[in-house]
Structure formats: C-alpha cells, structure tokens
Design a protein around this motif. Structure first.
Motif, PDB file in Angstrom:
ATOM      1  N   ALA A   1       0.642  -1.338   0.138  1.00 24.09           N
ATOM      2  CA  ALA A   1      -0.013  -0.024  -0.051  1.00 24.09           C
ATOM      3  C   ALA A   1       0.667   1.200  -0.128  1.00 24.09           C
ATOM      4  O   ALA A   1       2.081   1.371   0.508  1.00 24.09           O
TER       5      ALA A   1
ATOM      6  N   ALA B   1       7.155   5.234   7.182  1.00 23.29           N
ATOM      7  CA  ALA B   1       7.298   5.213   5.787  1.00 23.29           C
ATOM      8  C   ALA B   1       7.544   6.890   5.500  1.00 23.29           C
ATOM      9  O   ALA B   1       6.975   7.559   6.190  1.00 23.29           O
ATOM     10  N   GLY B   2       8.744   7.006   4.886  1.00 22.24           N
ATOM     11  CA  GLY B   2       9.067   8.621   4.426  1.00 22.24           C
ATOM     12  C   GLY B   2      10.235   8.449   3.811  1.00 22.24           C
ATOM     13  O   GLY B   2      10.807   7.333   3.419  1.00 22.24           O
TER      14      GLY B   2
ATOM     15  N   LEU C   1       8.365   8.081  13.114  1.00 24.86           N
ATOM     16  CA  LEU C   1       9.576   8.191  12.645  1.00 24.86           C
ATOM     17  C   LEU C   1       9.841   9.797  12.191  1.00 24.86           C
ATOM     18  O   LEU C   1       9.395  10.002  11.036  1.00 24.86           O
TER      19      LEU C   1
ATOM     20  N   SER D   1      12.914  12.852  12.844  1.00 28.82           N
ATOM     21  CA  SER D   1      14.507  13.128  12.470  1.00 28.82           C
ATOM     22  C   SER D   1      14.971  14.124  13.080  1.00 28.82           C
ATOM     23  O   SER D   1      14.362  15.143  13.413  1.00 28.82           O
TER      24      SER D   1
ATOM     25  N   LEU E   1      22.083  10.630  11.081  1.00 27.27           N
ATOM     26  CA  LEU E   1      22.613   9.804   9.596  1.00 27.27           C
ATOM     27  C   LEU E   1      22.400   8.256   9.976  1.00 27.27           C
ATOM     28  O   LEU E   1      23.288   7.826  10.904  1.00 27.27           O
TER      29      LEU E   1
ATOM     30  N   THR F   1      20.970   3.620   5.080  1.00 27.92           N
ATOM     31  CA  THR F   1      19.894   2.879   4.492  1.00 27.92           C
ATOM     32  C   THR F   1      19.693   3.209   3.140  1.00 27.92           C
ATOM     33  O   THR F   1      20.600   3.859   2.378  1.00 27.92           O
TER      34      THR F   1
ATOM     35  N   PHE G   1      17.805   5.776   2.110  1.00 30.13           N
ATOM     36  CA  PHE G   1      17.453   6.850   2.049  1.00 30.13           C
ATOM     37  C   PHE G   1      18.191   7.803   1.353  1.00 30.13           C
ATOM     38  O   PHE G   1      17.546   8.464   0.571  1.00 30.13           O
TER      39      PHE G   1
END
Ligand SMILES: NC(=O)c1ccc[n+]([C@@H]2O[C@H](COP(=O)([O-])OP(=O)(O)OC[C@H]3O[C@@H](n4cnc5c(N)ncnc54)[C@H](OP(=O)(O)O)[C@@H]3O)[C@@H](O)[C@H]2O)c1
Length: 254
Positions: free
Chosen positions: A65, A89-90, A139, A141, A186, A189, A191
C-alpha cells in the motif's frame, strides 16, 4: 527484576510497521517479531514485503500500500486490533535550494512524510482508543529539530511530524495510548539513494564516518515499546557519535 529485561513483553501484541520493505522499517519489523510480536508489514514494493514475510514466518503478514492513499491505509486497519503502530514510511527527494526545488519532489515528501503519517495515525487510533492502551511510534528525524542547507521541504515535513506527535499527546490525553517520536541523525539505509538518485552520491553521505545502522534505531523503538505501561518514552534522539548537528559530521578524523 533484571533491569535489562523488557518489562512489557511483545508476545501477543499486534504490530503494524509502515515502510517495512527497507532500512529502519525492515529492521524494526525484524526486532519486533524477534521479541514476540505479530507484525503486519506495509510498503509499496510487494516483492520485498513477501520476502520478509517468508523470513519472519507465521508471525508476519503484509499489505502492499501507498501511505499517501488515505483509503488504502484505512483498509489495512479496518476491523483489526493492532496495538503497536510504527509510522515509519518516509523519504527525502532532492537537496536543491528552495527557489530551484522540484514541486513534484515537494509533493512526494509532504504527501508521504506528513499526510502518510496523518493517514496512519487516523486509521490506527480507533482500535488503540478502544483498547485503552497501545503504542504509536512516529519516525521523525533530527531534520525535524535543526534545518540545514538544501533541507527546506524535507526539514518542514519532519518538523510537521514533531508537531503531529505533540498534537497527538494532547488530543489523546487520558486515552492510555503512548506516543513516541524517534528522531535519528545519519542512518545508512536506502534513504540517500532515494534522495540523491545516485549510488556514488549516496555513499559519500556516509564517507569517512560511522553512521547509525537501521538496527540501532530498531533497538531504540523496541526499548520504548517494552517499558512498563505507566512509562511513555516520548522523544528519542539518536546521533551517530561522529555527528554533532545536522551540519557537523566528523569525517576521517577531522
Ligand atoms: N536514513 C536516515 O538517515 C534517516 C534519518 C532520520 C530519519 N529517517 C526517517 O526514517 C524513515 C525510514 O527511512 P529509511 O532511512 O529506512 O529509508 P529507506 O531505506 O529508503 O526506507 C524507506 C521506507 O519507506 C517506504 N515508503 C516510502 N514511500 C512510501 C509510500 N508512499 N508508501 C508506503 N511506503 C513508503 C519505502 O518502501 P517502498 O519504496 O517499498 O514503498 C521503504 O520501506 C523515514 O521516515 C525517514 O525520513 C531516516
């Protein structure tokens, strides 16, 4: 009781982790499953989710999804009684200064990082409220605490996550639900690959320093959700030892 032991076991708990196909979400799903939780994995890349379900076995399931889609997120929670939700999720897209920013990148970041978290929280809350307990972990940051050049819209989206965390604490006060924001520096990943679109550029982000691992962040999440019910670990900020701020990173001994 041994102070090192988890005081609220995860066995019997039903978790959802968004962004479980990679990085912090995947490591968190593994950590929660290893500690005894049933874990429902959410992300767009179904193949990756199916691989992780196979690895984790009977305690795992998945839904492919997109968290930008409110209806799709709502369907995941419909009729379920999840009591541990990690809205992870981001993404970041680009590092251009604001006047050169790509508005599609902006929409991606705002729709995923802000609206995706809102969709997840909204869908998760009815069951958590009905149960009178449970955890909702966001999540964020360090980018939601300090801005940096080229961070503009990503910074804004993570500042919004922090505001959503604070708003949830107030709106749901008295519900028994615990809210946590986990704010790493940091972490190596996918990312940076997603953000910069180039593996060499992504590797340079972590060059000459030791970043956090996704497992480091998963461990912090596991810690927060296994405290006794009267303890709410609200905000966790994790820095690599070699990172002093979003702009100061100690590389190759300098
Ligand atoms: N890495 C860092 O340095 C760092 C630092 C602080 C905070 N964070 C935050 O940590 C979270 C996880 O990032 P990461 O570092 O683990 O990056 P990652 O390895 O790129 O993982 C991101 C995850 O989010 C999922 N995702 C992205 N867009 C989505 C969407 N629209 N719908 C559903 N899932 C989506 C991706 O899955 P699919 O592509 O399969 O959908 C993937 O599973 C993010 O919120 C990020 O902002 C990261």
């Amino acid at each position: 009781m041994n102070a090192q032991q988890d005081q609220l076991p995860l066995s019997g708990r039903r978790a959802v982790v968004t962004g479980a196909s990679s990085g912090i979400g995947r490591a968190t799903a593994r950590a929660l499953a290893a500690a005894g939780a049933n874990v429902h994995l959410v992300a767009r890349r179904k193949e990756r989710l199916l691989e992780l379900v196979e690895e984790l076995g009977a305690c795992a399931s998945c839904s492919a999804a997109d968290v930008r889609d409110a209806e799709a997120v709502s369907e995941i929670f419909d009729g379920q009684s999840y009591d541990l939700v990690v809205a992870n999720a981001g993404l970041g897209k680009g590092v251009a200064p604001l006047h050169e920013g790509d508005t599609d990148d902006w929409a991606d970041m705002i729709d995923t990082n802000v609206k995706g978290v809102l969709h997840t929280a909204r869908a998760a809350l009815p069951a958590l409220r009905a149960a009178g307990h449970g955890d909702l972990v966001l999540l964020g940051s360090v980018a939601g605490r300090q801005v940096y050049p080229g961070g503009n819209v990503y910074n804004a989206s993570k500042h919004a996550v922090r505001a959503i965390y604070e708003a949830l604490r107030l709106d749901e006060f008295g519900s028994g639900i615990r809210f946590t924001t986990v704010d790493p520096g940091l972490v190596e990943t996918e990312f940076s690959l997603v953000r910069l679109g180039d593996q060499d550029a992504a590797d340079r982000v972590y060059d000459g320093m030791t970043p956090l691992t996704p497992e480091d962040v998963a461990d912090a999440i596991r810690y927060a959700v296994t405290r006794p019910p009267h303890v709410n670990i609200g905000e966790i900020v994790l820095w690599p030892t070699e990172q002093a701020s979003t702009r100061d990173v100690h590389r190759n001994g300098h």
